[in-house]
Every structure is written in C-alpha cells, then in structure tokens.
Design an enzyme around this catalytic site. Structure first.
Site, PDB file in Angstrom:
ATOM      1  CB  CYS A  44      -1.030  -0.036   1.141  1.00  0.00           C
ATOM      2  SG  CYS A  44      -1.889   1.670   1.408  1.00  0.00           S
ATOM      3  CB  CYS A  49      -3.142   2.364  -1.892  1.00  0.00           C
ATOM      4  SG  CYS A  49      -3.425   0.695  -1.385  1.00  0.00           S
ATOM      5  CE  LYS A  52      -4.329   2.933  -6.656  1.00  0.00           C
ATOM      6  NZ  LYS A  52      -5.243   1.865  -6.546  1.00  0.00           N
ATOM      7  CE1 TYR A 179      -7.295  -2.728  -7.292  1.00  0.00           C
ATOM      8  CE2 TYR A 179      -9.313  -4.344  -7.385  1.00  0.00           C
ATOM      9  CZ  TYR A 179      -8.079  -3.738  -6.780  1.00  0.00           C
ATOM     10  OH  TYR A 179      -7.666  -4.188  -5.661  1.00  0.00           O
ATOM     11  CD  GLU A 183      -6.903   1.915  -9.481  1.00  0.00           C
ATOM     12  OE1 GLU A 183      -8.065   1.894  -8.650  1.00  0.00           O
ATOM     13  OE2 GLU A 183      -5.803   0.962  -9.280  1.00  0.00           O
ATOM     14  CG  HIS A 472     -29.509  22.050  -6.363  1.00  0.00           C
ATOM     15  ND1 HIS A 472     -29.363  21.206  -7.496  1.00  0.00           N
ATOM     16  CD2 HIS A 472     -29.719  23.469  -6.850  1.00  0.00           C
ATOM     17  CE1 HIS A 472     -29.690  22.117  -8.493  1.00  0.00           C
ATOM     18  NE2 HIS A 472     -29.897  23.289  -8.240  1.00  0.00           N
ATOM     19  CD  GLU A 477     -28.814  18.108  -6.829  1.00  0.00           C
ATOM     20  OE1 GLU A 477     -30.097  18.370  -6.659  1.00  0.00           O
ATOM     21  OE2 GLU A 477     -27.951  18.679  -7.402  1.00  0.00           O
TER      22      GLU A 477
END
Length: 489
Positions: A44, A49, A52, A179, A183, A472, A477
């Site tokens: 990681c 992680c 990256k 992924y 990525e 908003h 939303e």
C-alpha cells in the site's frame, strides 16, 4: 510452562502487520517482534495505493489548462516532468516508511530488517541467522504481481516496476482488465503516454456492476485510450530480433487482479530489470505492433513461497493463499494470518481490520470474527468508480429487486461542451426496501461512496434515502432524488 522470546511475532511490515504489532504491544503490553525483508509500509505505502494515488493526482492536471481556457482563464499548459515528480514521490515514500518505523518503535516493538521463515509452530528463523520463539505467530506477508506463463514475459513490467522507471515511455501496452490495469491506463494516458490496453474478456472490470464498467470503458475510449476487449497476446519479443528465435508462449491467462496490504516485495525479476528497447507484440486479433513498454496486470499471488508453512501443517489454497477461519487462525493453532496472504478481500483497510480483530481475539480475550460484508471500495480510473454492496447482476440472482439509475452530463464539464457522463445507481430489495448496493461513476466517486457506505452498512432503506434533502447543485444529489425505478428484476 514454556518460556518464549515473544508473546507475538509478526512476519511482514505492511499496514496489517504493523497495526497488529503496535496495538498488541501498545494496548495490551504484549512483547512483540516483527520482521520485514523489504520496506516498511508494504504494498500500500511503497508500491501500491499511496504512490498510485499520487500518480492519479498528477495525471488529472493534464486537461486542466484546456478546461480553464474554456472557463475564461488565460492558462498555458506545459509538459509533464516525470523526473521532478518521481523525486518528490520517492521522498514522500521515504517519509511514510519512517513514520511506520517510528510507530513500531514508540509501541515497543522489536524490529528485524530481514526475511523470516517458520521453523516450527513457535519458532521463526531470521535470515541474519537468529531464531526467535513466540507464543503466537502472525503471517502478514501480503502478495505480489506475477507475470504470465509465456515466452519472453520478462520483457514486460509489472505494477511494482511502474514507480521505478527513469523515464516515461512514449507508448505502452497494458495487458489485463482488472482495476490495476484500468487505473494505470488512465494514469499513464493522463501523463502523456500513448496507451493501448488488451483484455481477453468481454468487458473490463469483471465483477463490478455491468452498467458501471460499460460507462468506464466508454469514457476510457473517449479520452483516447486504445482499448481492445476479447484480445490477448500470442507472442512478444524485442523488436528487431529474429522471429525464429522466439517460441509461441500461448495466450496469457488473465485472472483479474487485486491490490491491498503487503509486507514483502515480489521475488524473482526485480524492479528496473525490464527491457529498455521496443517490444513487438503479436495479438489474437491478428495485429503485430511495437510498443516502448508492456505492462502485465494479469494477476497477483500471495507471498507464501519458501516459508515452511505447509511443512508445519498450515493449509494453502490452490493459489498459494493461507487458509484461515473466521478469526484468522490457520490449521496450526499458534499461527494466524491476515491481509492479502489469505486472499479474502485484498484491500489495505481490510487487512488493518483483520489485524485489529486478531488482537481483540488473541490478546484482549474478546473473540472477534472479521466482518467482510458491505465493504466500500473505489477504482481510481477517470472517472472513478465507487461501489459498495451487490451489483445488479448478483442481486437479481438472489432476490427480486428494483433498480434506480440515472446517467447524465455533470454541470462542470457540460458547460464547456465535454461529453463526460456520470452514473448513479441503487439496487433495492423489493421485500424489505433495503439498499443492497450503490454504484457511482463520477469524479471523486471514492469520496462519495465512503459516506454512502455508512448508510448502507446501517441498513438504510430506499425511503431513508428519499427522506434525505438533496445538496444542490451537486452530482451526488441524484442519489437521493431518484424516485422511480428504471426496471425491476
């Protein structure tokens, strides 16, 4: 009663192992030792992680000058300087590794910077020649990327190598559809590399929601990534070499990949050993092309080789993963395992949770099984994918569902005429109206899904979402304003 050198000895200095070690030592007073053969922080922090995500940030700046110009700013873009970025990146990784070492030291954990293997259920053999005994041993050695079984596979890189390049290539072929592959395709494209991606399956991101993965594939193509599905490598060699010297390795078996916590570096071919020359690739679609680099993102393997586990009675799965029960205990009562080495859910936060549950169970007298249900996660493509719970395909196999879904052009990019689209999707049980899954494809979807994950983990119903007033104007939303299902199944 037998005397041990330690109450706990941890093998692996990744996020899971470090958390277990320092909590056991700092909160329970246990005497703890830890061995790490590579760098503290594991996959990681050192080669996953963290670097990256910093590359993701860097890659996202590439289009900002154009967008700013369309918004009225007079901005001139420049070229990306990989050398300047990588120098800063390596400095940050050094800093983080230092943090991990300080955390262990402050908690009173003895650390050993060398490889560790198991001699017996209570004895660890260190590569420096020492042996240490412990009442409990925790294996947290993580996993590593592997190359496919084909001729000349060593010409290609794996994900660990990306961070050690002296220069960025002009072109790269990425092989894989999970992924990690997607990525890095988006990252490298954003940094100015010409990216081609081959995936042997029918659609990228297998296992994720079908609509979400379809939108990401479409977005990747719109951004200029040359994406080929149903395509695999048949043969590769150094461009210009005699083709007769190269045998056919057979199509690559892409198993899909995961990334998470690890305390050990991959073994075999080391970072920086990959070919510096162009690589010719022949594909199943009949093409023959030359790329500056090839990146294999076709699978990972747990770091269990040569540790002496099976000789002691620890059971390993077909992929080399350590088999454990709900409390992370192996078939040998004194030996436990957490993180990617168990191949349960290969994510860093999960490894940390497993480490905490281990300490609760073994050192605090509070048996705590690991909860692997409803884990939010994100794929840092562009746009990102945030997901928690079941996808539509799996949910409809389990029970009757209503699907609430909307896809639209967000205000920020629609204003300047860009075709970018986002997706908001809820999977709802017809029987009890609980939200079974949430899937978001949008910029910063990872940030959104963390908060949605809290509500879904608590058992929120669709009506709970409906009762929540929208913020908003935001993209998110739409999660609380979808009133009617688009379909039922």
């Amino acid at each position: 009663m037998r005397e041990f050198d330690y109450d706990l000895f941890v093998i692996g200095g990744g996020s899971g192992g470090v958390r277990a070690a320092r909590v056991a030592a700092g909160e329970t007073g246990a005497k703890v030792g830890l061995a790490e053969e590579s760098r503290y922080g594991g996959t990681c922090v050192i080669r996953g992680c963290v670097p990256k995500k910093l590359m993701v940030f860097a890659s996202e700046f590439s289009g900002l000058s154009e967008d700013a110009g369309l918004y009225g700013w007079d901005v001139t873009g420049g070229a990306f300087d990989w050398g300047r970025f990588s120098t800063r990146l390596n400095g940050e990784l050094d800093r983080l590794e230092g943090v991990y070492r300080k955390l262990l030291s402050a908690s009173g954990v003895d650390t050993f910077d060398c490889r560790a293997t198991l001699k017996d259920p209570h004895t660890v053999s260190l590569a420096n020649g020492e042996e240490k005994t412990a009442k409990h041993i925790l294996v947290a050695t993580g996993g590593r990327p592997v190359r496919p079984d084909m001729n000349n596979a060593d010409l290609g890189m794996v994900s660990d190598d990306i961070f050690h390049q002296e220069t960025l290539p002009k072109s790269i072929l990425i092989v894989g559809g999970g992924y990690i592959a997607c990525e890095f395709a988006c990252i490298l494209h954003g940094l100015g590399v010409e990216v081609t991606l081959y995936y042997r399956g029918a659609q990228i991101l297998r296992g994720f929601d079908e609509e979400a993965r379809g939108l990401i594939a479409e977005s990747m193509r719109e951004r200029g990534i040359d994406l080929h599905i149903g395509t695999n490598i048949v043969e590769m060699d150094c461009a210009g070499s005699d083709d007769s010297d190269t045998g056919m390795g057979g199509p690559i078996q892409d198993t899909g990949e995961t990334v998470g916590d690890s305390g050990m570096s991959h073994r075999g071919r080391q970072s920086g050993d990959t070919s510096d020359g162009p690589i010719r690739v022949k594909a199943t679609n009949g093409s023959s092309r030359v790329f500056d680099r090839v990146l294999f993102a076709t699978g990972r393997r747990p770091n269990t080789d040569g540790m002496g586990l099976e000789e002691l009675g620890v059971k390993l799965g077909r992929g080399g993963q350590i088999e454990v029960d709900a409390y992370s205990q192996t078939a040998v009562p004194s030996i436990y395992a957490i993180g990617d080495v168990t191949d349960r859910v290969n994510l860093t936060p999960v490894a940390i949770r497993e480490g905490m549950a281990f300490v609760e169970t073994v050192f605090k007298g509070n048996p705590t099984p690991v909860d692997h249900a409803l884990i939010p996660s994100a794929v840092f493509t562009q746009p990102e994918l945030g997901t928690v719970g079941m996808n539509e395909e799996d949910a409809r196999e389990q029970e009757e569902i209503d699907v609430y879904c909307t896809s639209f052009r967000p205000m920020q990019t629609a204003f300047i005429g860009k075709p970018d689209r986002v997706l908001m999707k809820l999977i709802v049980s017809k029987a009890n109206r609980k939200v079974l899954g949430c899937h978001i494809v949008a910029p910063n979807a990872g940030e959104m899904i963390q908060l949605a994950g809290i509500a879904i983990k608590m058992g929120a119903t669709k009506e709970d979402f409906d009762r929540t007033v929208a913020v908003h104007p935001t993209m998110s939303e739409e999660i609380v304003t979808m009133r009617n299902p688009v379909r039922s199944a």
